[in-house]
Structures are given as structure tokens and as C-alpha cells.
Write a protein that holds these residues in place. Sequence first.
Motif, PDB file in Angstrom:
ATOM      1  N   CYS A  19       0.796  -1.084  -0.046  1.00 16.14           N
ATOM      2  CA  CYS A  19       0.108   0.128   0.020  1.00 16.14           C
ATOM      3  C   CYS A  19       0.924   1.291  -0.087  1.00 16.14           C
ATOM      4  CB  CYS A  19      -0.781  -0.112   1.249  1.00 16.14           C
ATOM      5  SG  CYS A  19      -2.211  -1.164   1.090  1.00 16.14           S
ATOM      6  N   THR A  20       2.036   0.985  -0.079  1.00 14.10           N
ATOM      7  CA  THR A  20       2.814   2.385   0.160  1.00 14.10           C
ATOM      8  C   THR A  20       2.803   3.652  -0.927  1.00 14.10           C
ATOM      9  OG1 THR A  20       4.812   1.365  -1.117  1.00 14.10           O
ATOM     10  CG2 THR A  20       4.718   1.076   1.373  1.00 14.10           C
ATOM     11  N   ARG A  21       2.533   3.092  -2.067  1.00 13.86           N
ATOM     12  CA  ARG A  21       2.384   4.061  -3.291  1.00 13.86           C
ATOM     13  C   ARG A  21       0.990   4.272  -3.741  1.00 13.86           C
ATOM     14  NH1 ARG A  21       7.288   5.723  -6.000  1.00 13.86           N
ATOM     15  NH2 ARG A  21       9.020   5.364  -4.791  1.00 13.86           N
ATOM     16  N   MET A  22       0.006   3.818  -2.844  1.00 14.30           N
ATOM     17  CA  MET A  22      -1.373   3.939  -3.529  1.00 14.30           C
ATOM     18  C   MET A  22      -1.991   5.335  -2.928  1.00 14.30           C
ATOM     19  SD  MET A  22      -2.751   0.280  -2.295  1.00 14.30           S
ATOM     20  CE  MET A  22      -3.057  -0.828  -3.663  1.00 14.30           C
ATOM     21  N   THR A  23      -3.038   5.620  -3.556  1.00 11.31           N
ATOM     22  CA  THR A  23      -3.732   6.782  -3.232  1.00 11.31           C
ATOM     23  C   THR A  23      -4.504   6.565  -1.977  1.00 11.31           C
ATOM     24  OG1 THR A  23      -5.797   6.192  -4.462  1.00 11.31           O
ATOM     25  CG2 THR A  23      -3.899   7.573  -5.487  1.00 11.31           C
ATOM     26  N   GLN A  27      -6.064   2.664  -0.932  1.00 14.51           N
ATOM     27  CA  GLN A  27      -5.816   2.214   0.402  1.00 14.51           C
ATOM     28  C   GLN A  27      -6.965   1.887   1.182  1.00 14.51           C
ATOM     29  OE1 GLN A  27      -2.946   4.946   2.044  1.00 14.51           O
ATOM     30  NE2 GLN A  27      -1.289   4.112   1.114  1.00 14.51           N
TER      31      GLN A  27
END
Length: 77
Positions: A19-23, A27
Motif C-alpha cells: 500500500c505504500t504508493r497507493m492513493t 488504500q
Amino acid sequence: MKKTIIVTVLVLTLGFVACTRMTPTQQGALSGAAIGAAAGAGISAIAGGNAGVGALLGGGLGAVAGTVVGSQQERRY
């Protein structure tokens, strides 16, 4: 049984790490689906129903709710 628990924890951990680069909307959808599926399966199993159906329904409803909450968070910023 132990093997199932270990695999489940591993899959959830990897899912949340991804989930680190999700909006915030993405998320929210992922988190809502995971929490909803777990809750749906648990409630369905306790109530004497089919845990798989409970997980599917809970996951779907959780994804929708998580998307709405994530979308609202995105609009705040």
C-alpha cells in the motif's frame, strides 16, 4: 490449521506492505475489503452460515465503504 493461519497472516502482511504508493482511495478500498472479508467470514461462521459467502459479502461491502472513506480523505487534502 497452523498452516492456514500462517499463510493468511503472510498474505495480509504483504497486502498492507504493498500500500505504500497507493492513493488514499485505493488504500481505503484494499483495507476495507480485507477487514470486511475477515469480519464477514467470522460473523457468518459464528452464526452458523457459510464462511465463504460471508467473506465475499463482507469483502465487497468493505471495499465499497473503504473507497468512500478514502475518497473523502483525498478531497480534504
